[in-house]
Scaffold this motif. Structure first.
Motif, mmCIF file in Angstrom:
data_model
loop_
_atom_site.group_PDB
_atom_site.id
_atom_site.type_symbol
_atom_site.label_atom_id
_atom_site.label_comp_id
_atom_site.label_asym_id
_atom_site.label_seq_id
_atom_site.Cartn_x
_atom_site.Cartn_y
_atom_site.Cartn_z
ATOM 1 N N PRO A 1 0.816 -1.230 0.000
ATOM 2 C CA PRO A 1 0.000 0.000 0.000
ATOM 3 C C PRO A 1 0.851 1.282 0.000
ATOM 4 N N SER A 2 2.008 1.243 0.629
ATOM 5 C CA SER A 2 2.904 2.406 0.608
ATOM 6 C C SER A 2 3.424 2.657 -0.801
ATOM 7 N N ILE A 3 3.815 1.597 -1.486
ATOM 8 C CA ILE A 3 4.294 1.725 -2.868
ATOM 9 C C ILE A 3 3.178 2.243 -3.764
ATOM 10 N N GLU A 4 1.977 1.710 -3.606
ATOM 11 C CA GLU A 4 0.847 2.163 -4.417
ATOM 12 C C GLU A 4 0.563 3.642 -4.186
ATOM 13 N N TRP A 5 0.664 4.100 -2.937
ATOM 14 C CA TRP A 5 0.444 5.520 -2.645
ATOM 15 C C TRP A 5 1.499 6.366 -3.364
ATOM 16 N N CYS A 6 2.759 5.952 -3.280
ATOM 17 C CA CYS A 6 3.838 6.698 -3.949
ATOM 18 C C CYS A 6 3.647 6.729 -5.464
ATOM 19 N N GLN A 7 3.255 5.591 -6.041
ATOM 20 C CA GLN A 7 3.040 5.532 -7.489
ATOM 21 C C GLN A 7 1.894 6.441 -7.920
ATOM 22 N N THR A 8 0.899 6.584 -7.066
ATOM 23 C CA THR A 8 -0.272 7.406 -7.383
ATOM 24 C C THR A 8 -0.039 8.882 -7.107
ATOM 25 N N LYS A 9 0.666 9.199 -6.008
ATOM 26 C CA LYS A 9 0.789 10.592 -5.564
ATOM 27 C C LYS A 9 2.109 11.273 -5.918
ATOM 28 N N ILE A 10 3.181 10.511 -6.078
ATOM 29 C CA ILE A 10 4.487 11.139 -6.321
ATOM 30 C C ILE A 10 4.907 11.036 -7.779
ATOM 31 N N THR A 11 4.901 9.821 -8.335
ATOM 32 C CA THR A 11 5.401 9.619 -9.704
ATOM 33 C C THR A 11 4.686 10.473 -10.753
ATOM 34 N N PRO A 12 3.368 10.671 -10.693
ATOM 35 C CA PRO A 12 2.737 11.503 -11.730
ATOM 36 C C PRO A 12 3.270 12.940 -11.775
ATOM 37 N N THR A 13 3.685 13.475 -10.642
ATOM 38 C CA THR A 13 4.227 14.837 -10.596
ATOM 39 C C THR A 13 5.727 14.852 -10.850
ATOM 40 N N TYR A 14 6.417 13.824 -10.392
ATOM 41 C CA TYR A 14 7.881 13.734 -10.515
ATOM 42 C C TYR A 14 8.199 12.470 -11.298
ATOM 43 N N ASN A 15 8.241 12.596 -12.620
ATOM 44 C CA ASN A 15 8.398 11.395 -13.449
ATOM 45 C C ASN A 15 9.804 10.805 -13.404
ATOM 46 N N ASN A 16 10.726 11.445 -12.706
ATOM 47 C CA ASN A 16 12.054 10.860 -12.492
ATOM 48 C C ASN A 16 12.103 10.077 -11.177
ATOM 49 N N PHE A 17 10.922 9.868 -10.565
ATOM 50 C CA PHE A 17 10.795 9.096 -9.338
ATOM 51 C C PHE A 17 9.940 7.863 -9.621
ATOM 52 N N ALA A 18 10.495 6.677 -9.349
ATOM 53 C CA ALA A 18 9.793 5.419 -9.587
ATOM 54 C C ALA A 18 9.801 4.582 -8.312
ATOM 55 N N PHE A 19 8.741 3.791 -8.136
ATOM 56 C CA PHE A 19 8.576 2.982 -6.936
ATOM 57 C C PHE A 19 8.182 1.569 -7.328
ATOM 58 N N GLN A 20 8.726 0.596 -6.599
ATOM 59 C CA GLN A 20 8.440 -0.803 -6.914
ATOM 60 C C GLN A 20 8.257 -1.605 -5.632
#
Length: 175
Positions: free
Chosen positions: A77-96
């Motif tokens: 759930p933490s990864i999913e939150w980051c993928q939804t809230k961070i990556t769309p704004t900062y496309n140089n940030f990826a989470f797995q």
């Protein structure tokens, strides 16, 4: 409409999985350590092992302007939150998500930590960090992670590790 703080601060059920303290203030404090002590550069390729819900990612988002950030964690759930809230704004940030077994944090995990291979090529990162991940690991798993860190870290790269250590010396100092 969500405020900027709501966009960058996960819900309490995700942010409290990483310990006590102010989520944003702690992230800012570590950013300062990474830059001052770890010599982190804005162009670095960074690996955050145990990234949680982005406590370190968010402060780095305005610093790694020329770099890349990869976060891995066992709490889906933490990864999913980051993928939804961070990556769309900062496309140089990826989470797995890393589906590693941990009886407290990921009891349904299918991979043992001692067998986990970081999903990156060798010598991919300028800077690798783990904040209190080793606190929750057994020696055999920790040794394997050190081997994986060594494999993915570029020559001349920096590894920044924190952990809680309770031994005779630290107990004496606490007392």
């Amino acid at each position: 409409m969500e405020t900027e703080k709501e966009l960058t601060t996960p819900p309490i059920d995700l942010s409290n999985k990483v310990g006590n303290g102010d989520f944003n203030a702690t992230g800012q404090e570590f950013k300062r350590y990474f830059i001052e002590l770890g010599r982190l550069q804005p162009s670095a390729t960074v690996l955050d092992v145990g990234c949680g819900a982005g406590r370190m990612a968010m402060p780095l988002s305005d610093y790694l302007t020329l770099g890349r950030y990869f976060g891995i964690d066992i709490i889906e759930p933490s990864i999913e939150w980051c993928q939804t809230k961070i990556t769309p704004t900062y496309n140089n940030f990826a989470f797995q998500h890393s589906n590693i077994f941990n009886r407290f944090y990921n009891p349904n995990g299918t991979i043992l930590a001692k067998d986990y291979v970081f999903p990156f090529e060798g010598e991919s990162f300028d800077f690798v960090f783990l904040t209190s991940v080793f606190t929750h690991m057994l020696p055999e798993d920790l040794e394997h992670y050190l081997s994986e860190i060594s494999r993915v870290l570029k020559k001349g790269g920096v590894c920044f590790i924190t952990y809680f250590l309770l031994n005779n010396e630290s107990v004496e100092l606490i007392n």
